[in-house]
Design an enzyme around this catalytic site. Structure first.
Site, PDB file in Angstrom:
ATOM      1  N   HIS A   1      -2.849  11.019   0.474  1.00 36.30           N
ATOM      2  CA  HIS A   1      -2.341  10.801   1.828  1.00 36.30           C
ATOM      3  C   HIS A   1      -1.734  12.108   2.328  1.00 36.30           C
ATOM      4  CE1 HIS A   1      -0.978   7.429   4.697  1.00 36.30           C
ATOM      5  NE2 HIS A   1      -0.766   8.586   5.318  1.00 36.30           N
TER       6      HIS A   1
ATOM      7  N   ARG B   1       0.854  -1.182   0.000  1.00 35.10           N
ATOM      8  CA  ARG B   1       0.000   0.000   0.000  1.00 35.10           C
ATOM      9  C   ARG B   1       0.895   1.238   0.000  1.00 35.10           C
ATOM     10  NH1 ARG B   1      -3.142   3.122   4.715  1.00 35.10           N
ATOM     11  NH2 ARG B   1      -3.973   4.718   3.334  1.00 35.10           N
TER      12      ARG B   1
ATOM     13  N   GLU C   1      -3.908   0.238   8.073  1.00 36.88           N
ATOM     14  CA  GLU C   1      -2.768   0.655   8.906  1.00 36.88           C
ATOM     15  C   GLU C   1      -2.923   0.070  10.300  1.00 36.88           C
ATOM     16  OE1 GLU C   1      -1.647   4.741   9.384  1.00 36.88           O
ATOM     17  OE2 GLU C   1      -1.955   5.205   7.277  1.00 36.88           O
TER      18      GLU C   1
ATOM     19  N   TYR D   1      -4.930   1.970  15.951  1.00 37.26           N
ATOM     20  CA  TYR D   1      -3.704   1.942  16.737  1.00 37.26           C
ATOM     21  C   TYR D   1      -3.926   1.724  18.235  1.00 37.26           C
ATOM     22  CZ  TYR D   1      -1.117   3.606  12.649  1.00 37.26           C
ATOM     23  OH  TYR D   1      -0.547   3.709  11.407  1.00 37.26           O
TER      24      TYR D   1
ATOM     25  N   GLU E   1      -7.374   8.612   6.137  1.00 40.82           N
ATOM     26  CA  GLU E   1      -7.637   9.296   7.400  1.00 40.82           C
ATOM     27  C   GLU E   1      -8.114  10.745   7.245  1.00 40.82           C
ATOM     28  OE1 GLU E   1      -4.508   9.041  10.258  1.00 40.82           O
ATOM     29  OE2 GLU E   1      -4.498   6.852  10.262  1.00 40.82           O
TER      30      GLU E   1
ATOM     31  N   ASN F   1      -7.824   2.102   9.758  1.00 43.86           N
ATOM     32  CA  ASN F   1      -6.540   2.393  10.401  1.00 43.86           C
ATOM     33  C   ASN F   1      -6.781   2.401  11.900  1.00 43.86           C
ATOM     34  OD1 ASN F   1      -5.754   2.826   7.775  1.00 43.86           O
ATOM     35  ND2 ASN F   1      -5.042   4.921   8.092  1.00 43.86           N
TER      36      ASN F   1
END
Length: 501
Positions: A150, A105, A404, A339, A195, A337
């Site tokens: 991005h 990616r 991600e 985290y 995002e 994404n």
């Protein structure tokens, strides 16, 4: 006992003891990843390419921010050279091959392809670079997964107002047409935006992400509205012009952290639900929900707060019924994404106005959660599984592609913390797949290699491969996590040495 182990893990990691650690184990059933489940790694153009003014590339908003306001970035770092992937792309493809990656990616720099942002001037050198990268990937059996945007908007378009200007939806569609035309014969996985929640915050603070404009609670909502329209236009463009012959898929990558209610009170549970709706639902609901449009709680709270603050109309733009229908269903997969996680409780914090204030909750992290090199990133693997389940229940179990997921440290080669992060998070993902029936269809580690981490510069490292930024040749060296990820990809399971009976 559990609390003691958590404290010991925290102390061990923070102390920088990255050798063999018997506590970095976790209980798990012996699940395997489904047959054909794709693994890969991700990067972004500004973070890795360098070559910021080579071969006709135009200036983007991160070029401008790092050059004109370098004090906004740690150590006044910039992405002028970064990992030098503009010249070292063949070496990067070899890193992926060494991992056994199924896909890569990466993102395309809008200003490298269209230097002024508009489609009247196409930079052939930029087209050539991405053609070369795509062809090199395919020659090595690696599928390209391309992110169109991005965060590196051409400065010429920011000069027209940037994302709060609805005209950018048309410009983005024209840019996407160039990409489909030149690369769509070989690229079958497309992501329109990475995002949006994060990059539109560049219109909510003069000290944050580019373009660093201080219009919280207004500029970021206008930008969000444009981005959602732009995404839908590109999806329909692909449907109407390119899909029948190119046969690819178009999605969007949205970011969210899990919010765990601080207490079992009705108020705290509702507060964490608002967190999901304001941070994920504001983009996902118009696209993935059955009814479309912004979430009701988002519309209601922003409208009420706007009126109380003296605005004659809501600070959140509205979709017409025709626009709701046009946008609804415009994604072939849900890019996620993820985290970390927070505890949330009823309350108010943040600027007046702001998205944080409008959402009406206070978030905090547990000091006992394992830390990373990033102040915001604590290791909370159980939040990953909970987020999959929230998306499953909210949006009728869409296909979720993890675009991600990763951990930051200071660049250690024996990166035990990152190994622990990946093995625990992937374990929770396996549970979501096998026990909960969540429709997870792929996984990308962030990041392939250490790179420019936006306002943190090179102070934090997310890579599977170490990059020596003090060496002009930017050598790459595999970390322990690269070896573990390669083993997971090869065996399609978490290595048994990370299990505990």
């Amino acid at each position: 006992m559990k609390a003691n182990i958590q404290v010991l893990l925290l102390v061990t990691l923070l102390a920088g003891v990255w050798g063999k650690n018997p506590f970095l184990k976790h209980k798990t059933p012996q699940y395997k990843f489904p047959a054909g489940f794709p693994f890969g790694a991700a990067t972004a153009s500004y973070q890795v390419e360098g070559g910021w003014k080579e071969d006709g590339k135009g200036v983007n908003i991160w070029d401008t921010l790092t050059h004109d306001r370098p004090y906004l970035v740690e150590n006044q770092d910039n992405g002028d050279v970064a990992c030098d992937s503009y010249h070292k792309y063949k070496e990067d493809v070899q890193l992926l091959k060494d991992l056994g990656a199924d896909f890569y990616r990466f993102s395309i720099s809008w200003a490298r392809v269209l230097p002024e942002g508009h489609d009247n001037i196409v930079n052939q050198a930029g087209i050539d670079y991405y053609n070369n990268l795509i062809n090199e990937l395919l020659a090595n059996g690696i599928e390209p997964m391309v992110t169109m945007y991005h965060w590196d908007l051409p400065q010429a378009l920011q000069d027209l107002g940037g994302w709060p200007n609805m005209q950018l939806a048309k410009y983005f569609e024209a840019y996407a047409r160039i990409l489909f035309t030149h690369f769509g014969d070989r690229v079958k996985l497309w992501i329109t935006f990475n995002e949006p929640l994060t990059f539109v915050s560049g219109y909510a603070s003069e000290k944050g992400f580019a373009p660093a404009i201080n219009t919280p609670g207004i500029g970021d909502y206008l930008a969000a509205h444009t981005v959602i329209h732009a995404h839908a236009r590109v999806y329909h463009l692909y449907d109407q012009v390119f899909r029948s012959r190119q046969r690819g898929k178009v999605g969007i990558a949205l970011n969210i952290n899990w919010c765990e209610p601080l207490t079992n009170s009705t108020e705290d549970i509702a507060a964490c639900e608002r967190y999901q709706q304001f941070n994920l639902g504001i983009y996902a609901h118009p696209i993935f929900s059955t009814e479309g449009d912004y979430p009701a709680v988002v519309k209601e709270r922003i409208s009420r707060n706007s009126a109380a603050q003296g605005y004659t109309t809501s600070r959140l733009p509205t979709f017409s019924p025709e626009e709701v229908e046009y946008i609804r269903g415009t994604s072939d997969f849900f890019g996620l994404n993820f985290y970390t996680a927070y505890y949330g409780k009823e309350g108010e914090e943040g600027n007046i106005p702001s998205l944080g204030r409008d959402s009406g909750l206070i978030t905090r992290q547990d000091s006992n959660w394992i830390s990373s090199a990033s102040t915001w990133l604590k290791v909370v693997p159980w939040g990953f599984r909970k987020e999959f389940n929230w998306i499953k229940n909210e949006y009728n179990n869409p296909q979720v592609f993890v675009t991600e997921n990763g951990f930051s440290d200071l660049g250690e080669l024996n990166d035990t913390g990152r190994v622990y992060f990946y093995t625990t998070y992937l374990t929770e993902m396996l549970k979501a797949i096998h026990e909960d029936g969540c429709n997870v269809i792929g996984y990308a580690a962030w990041s392939l290699m250490d790179n420019f981490e936006w306002n943190r510069g090179y102070a934090e490292k997310f890579g599977l491969y170490h990059v020596d930024f003090n060496d002009p040749t930017r050598p790459r060296t595999p970390k322990e996590s690269a070896k573990v990820i390669a083993e997971i990809i090869k065996t399609r399971k978490i290595p048994e040495r990370f299990w505990q009976d």
